[in-house]
Design a protein around this motif. Structure first.
Motif, PDB file in Angstrom:
ATOM      1  N   VAL A  36      -5.638  53.732  57.785  1.00  0.00           N
ATOM      2  CA  VAL A  36      -4.079  52.552  58.309  1.00  0.00           C
ATOM      3  C   VAL A  36      -3.992  53.261  59.598  1.00  0.00           C
ATOM      4  O   VAL A  36      -3.954  52.647  60.750  1.00  0.00           O
ATOM      5  N   GLY A  37      -4.617  54.304  59.390  1.00  0.00           N
ATOM      6  CA  GLY A  37      -4.506  55.472  60.573  1.00  0.00           C
ATOM      7  C   GLY A  37      -3.812  55.928  61.547  1.00  0.00           C
ATOM      8  O   GLY A  37      -2.408  55.933  61.336  1.00  0.00           O
ATOM      9  N   GLU A  38      -4.028  57.616  61.786  1.00  0.00           N
ATOM     10  CA  GLU A  38      -2.741  58.312  62.559  1.00  0.00           C
ATOM     11  C   GLU A  38      -1.766  57.837  62.966  1.00  0.00           C
ATOM     12  O   GLU A  38      -0.927  58.593  63.220  1.00  0.00           O
ATOM     13  N   SER A  39      -2.505  56.776  64.106  1.00  0.00           N
ATOM     14  CA  SER A  39      -2.004  56.279  66.209  1.00  0.00           C
ATOM     15  C   SER A  39      -0.663  55.255  65.090  1.00  0.00           C
ATOM     16  O   SER A  39       0.222  54.894  66.158  1.00  0.00           O
ATOM     17  N   ASN A  44       2.127  57.135  60.889  1.00  0.00           N
ATOM     18  CA  ASN A  44       3.250  58.016  62.089  1.00  0.00           C
ATOM     19  C   ASN A  44       4.708  58.467  61.896  1.00  0.00           C
ATOM     20  O   ASN A  44       5.522  59.276  61.388  1.00  0.00           O
ATOM     21  N   LYS A  45       5.301  57.390  61.332  1.00  0.00           N
ATOM     22  CA  LYS A  45       7.029  57.412  61.405  1.00  0.00           C
ATOM     23  C   LYS A  45       7.155  56.609  59.754  1.00  0.00           C
ATOM     24  O   LYS A  45       8.712  56.824  58.696  1.00  0.00           O
ATOM     25  N   GLU A  46       6.790  56.440  59.206  1.00  0.00           N
ATOM     26  CA  GLU A  46       7.051  55.711  58.152  1.00  0.00           C
ATOM     27  C   GLU A  46       6.981  55.928  56.336  1.00  0.00           C
ATOM     28  O   GLU A  46       7.249  55.262  55.730  1.00  0.00           O
ATOM     29  N   MET A  47       5.829  56.954  56.286  1.00  0.00           N
ATOM     30  CA  MET A  47       5.611  57.145  54.667  1.00  0.00           C
ATOM     31  C   MET A  47       6.407  57.778  54.307  1.00  0.00           C
ATOM     32  O   MET A  47       7.483  58.745  54.670  1.00  0.00           O
ATOM     33  N   VAL A  60      -3.097  42.184  67.872  1.00  0.00           N
ATOM     34  CA  VAL A  60      -4.234  43.442  66.786  1.00  0.00           C
ATOM     35  C   VAL A  60      -3.682  44.028  65.793  1.00  0.00           C
ATOM     36  O   VAL A  60      -4.565  44.597  65.098  1.00  0.00           O
ATOM     37  N   ARG A  61      -2.564  43.745  64.945  1.00  0.00           N
ATOM     38  CA  ARG A  61      -1.886  44.454  64.103  1.00  0.00           C
ATOM     39  C   ARG A  61      -1.880  45.277  64.212  1.00  0.00           C
ATOM     40  O   ARG A  61      -2.443  46.191  65.575  1.00  0.00           O
ATOM     41  N   GLY A  62      -1.005  45.850  63.514  1.00  0.00           N
ATOM     42  CA  GLY A  62      -0.518  47.653  63.040  1.00  0.00           C
ATOM     43  C   GLY A  62      -1.376  48.250  62.505  1.00  0.00           C
ATOM     44  O   GLY A  62      -0.878  49.976  62.415  1.00  0.00           O
ATOM     45  N   LEU A  63      -2.673  47.879  62.146  1.00  0.00           N
ATOM     46  CA  LEU A  63      -2.958  48.878  61.055  1.00  0.00           C
ATOM     47  C   LEU A  63      -5.133  49.123  62.358  1.00  0.00           C
ATOM     48  O   LEU A  63      -4.839  48.082  62.271  1.00  0.00           O
ATOM     49  N   ASP A  64      -4.986  50.358  61.568  1.00  0.00           N
ATOM     50  CA  ASP A  64      -5.967  50.396  62.809  1.00  0.00           C
ATOM     51  C   ASP A  64      -7.749  50.141  62.245  1.00  0.00           C
ATOM     52  O   ASP A  64      -8.226  50.126  62.932  1.00  0.00           O
ATOM     53  N   TYR A  65      -7.791  49.333  60.985  1.00  0.00           N
ATOM     54  CA  TYR A  65      -8.687  49.113  60.086  1.00  0.00           C
ATOM     55  C   TYR A  65      -9.556  48.004  60.619  1.00  0.00           C
ATOM     56  O   TYR A  65     -10.842  48.009  59.831  1.00  0.00           O
ATOM     57  N   TYR A  66      -9.043  47.375  61.601  1.00  0.00           N
ATOM     58  CA  TYR A  66      -9.981  46.032  61.710  1.00  0.00           C
ATOM     59  C   TYR A  66     -10.580  45.788  62.283  1.00  0.00           C
ATOM     60  O   TYR A  66     -11.237  46.416  63.518  1.00  0.00           O
ATOM     61  N   THR A  67     -11.024  44.869  62.005  1.00  0.00           N
ATOM     62  CA  THR A  67     -12.912  44.516  62.720  1.00  0.00           C
ATOM     63  C   THR A  67     -12.755  42.966  62.644  1.00  0.00           C
ATOM     64  O   THR A  67     -12.749  42.365  61.811  1.00  0.00           O
ATOM     65  N   ARG A  68     -13.549  42.823  64.118  1.00  0.00           N
ATOM     66  CA  ARG A  68     -13.781  41.248  64.181  1.00  0.00           C
ATOM     67  C   ARG A  68     -12.846  40.402  64.043  1.00  0.00           C
ATOM     68  O   ARG A  68     -10.863  40.957  64.855  1.00  0.00           O
TER      69      ARG A  68
END
Ligand code: HAM
Length: 422
Positions: A60-63, A68-71, A262-270
């Motif tokens: 999901v990504g550190e940024s 960052n805040k919700e886990m 752009v969505r809030g998770l880092d894993y997306y491509t295309r």
């Protein structure tokens, strides 16, 4: 010590009990999802609620706000740093790798239904324990696989009677093509940086794409005329995006392009997308998803393209309630025996009818007819089946239609075929 001295226990803030109508909508939605997904060849997977924290940090990504805040993370009694999953994609990928299900390049289609946990600020439609229904497809990199998944999604939403939903799509490119966009975007940002909020100044350094997603109205205004990711795509990503749009048009799935998605998770491509509903109010996102071709290898699995989405089930159930009112529920008959001998016979009869798939409940309270009928009315039964000595002698039941107030007599051997089956 008396338990009462602590006061009445309440559910934890941000969590809630599912019951009554809401639970009926959940069931109806889940049944529909399973039926439609199975038709498309998707299989169910259930992964644990607890995962190691790295599963989300690395995916999901550190940024991201989620990490960052919700886990909901804690160290367990064995010293492991674990998280109550904030989403299910990373856990499904972890499971696929662990069980070596991606060792061949065969496509794998999976869906899940389950609770997720995010320590978010409370708002209508936003909970700390919420439910998702998601679908993930592994092993196919084509826009056709995305169109197939989106068609299944919209068949599902249409089957539930939902219309007027807005599908927004964008392409967020690939890690290789992103630097070109980021350079153009940084230059744009720097030329008007005083107009952006403090968070955006942090985002531009960490993950510039996130600036596009900022909810502050001033930032959204400052973004007017920003460079578009879709104008900085590599040739293959550009062709991919164009082909997806052709497919959606041909298949009658209406969409609009949103260059700020752009969505809030880092894993997306295309491909990245969301479906919004104006009927949901502030939390208008009903679902989101996209392609994540890098995630499996990033979590140390074999390079595997993937695409998927997840629907917020709480939000979907609330939409169903708004649109259709109370969930339709099977209203079984109440079988009311009068006297001890009838009670025993009623239990035996009900067992026979249950075995034949009938929906019937037995009144086991041994109360008089008047009270039993009042109960049946109060609980909303469609019919009362009355079994007294007279009926037993004749081998019949007296059947009262509680809405119409009419009464008729059914021979016992015809009851099963005349009752609704479930
Ligand atoms: P997401 O956009 O974070 O994506 O969540 C998907 C949906 O879950 C949202 O659109 C929303 O309906 C619902 N949701 C999220 N947070 C809450 C909340 N606090 N309360 C109620 N509902 C909420 C994902 O989770 C990705 N795993 C989707 C995905 C699957 N991408 C690829 N495959």
């Amino acid at each position: 010590m008396a338990l009462g001295s602590f006061g009445m226990a309440q559910s934890v803030k941000g969590t809630r009990d599912l019951l009554g109508n809401e639970m009926k909508w959940f069931q109806r939605i889940e049944d529909t999802a399973r039926r439609i997904f199975h038709r498309h060849g998707y299989e169910e997977i259930r992964t644990p609620i607890l995962e190691e924290i790295d599963v989300f940090k690395r995916s999901v990504g550190e940024s991201s706000d989620i990490v960052n805040k919700e886990m909901y993370d804690f160290v367990d009694k064995g010293g492991r740093h674990v998280v109550m999953r904030p989403e299910n994609t990373a856990g499904v990928v972890r499971a696929m790798i662990q069980h070596k299900l991606l060792a061949t390049s065969d496509p794998r289609l999976l869906y899940y239904i389950g609770p997720q946990f995010r320590y978010e600020r409370m708002q209508a439609g936003r909970y700390r324990q919420f439910w998702q229904i998601g679908a993930e497809s592994f092993g196919v990199a084509t826009p056709e696989s995305e169109a197939e998944s989106l068609v299944m999604l919209f068949d599902f939403l249409n089957e539930l009677g939902l219309r007027h939903l807005k599908l927004s799509i964008n392409s967020v490119g690939t890690p290789e093509s992103r630097p070109a966009f980021q350079a153009a975007f940084r230059a744009f940002f720097e030329a008007r940086q005083e107009a952006f909020c403090g968070d955006c100044h942090r985002r531009i350094a960490q993950n510039p794409l996130r600036v596009l997603d900022c909810k502050v109205p001033g930032c959204q205004t400052a973004l007017e005329g920003h460079p578009r990711i879709t104008d900085h795509l590599d040739e293959a990503s550009r062709a991919h995006h164009a082909r997806l749009k052709v497919l959606l048009e041909a298949l009658g799935v209406p969409y609009e392009e949103n260059p700020r998605l752009v969505r809030g998770l880092d894993y997306y491509t295309r491909t990245a997308f969301e479906v919004l509903s104006a009927d949901l109010g502030a939390q208008s996102a009903l679902l989101g998803g996209g392609r994540y071709d890098g995630l499996v290898s990033h979590l140390d699995g074999p390079p595997t393209p993937a695409f998927g989405w997840a629907i917020g089930l709480d939000r979907l159930a609330s939409l169903m309630q708004q649109l259709h009112g109370d969930a339709p529920a099977p209203r079984p008959a109440l079988l009311i025996p009068l006297g001890e001998a009838a009670a025993l016979e009623a239990m035996a009869l009900a067992r026979k009818w249950w075995a034949e798939g009938c929906a019937v409940q037995v009144d086991t309270r041994g109360q008089g007819l008047k009270k039993a009928l009042q109960t049946a009315n109060r609980l909303g039964f469609a019919r009362a089946l009355i079994l007294g000595d007279g009926e037993r002698e004749q081998g019949v039941v007296a059947v009262k239609d509680l809405a119409a107030g009419t009464q008729e007599t059914w021979p016992l051997d015809q009851v099963a075929q005349r009752l609704s089956t479930v």
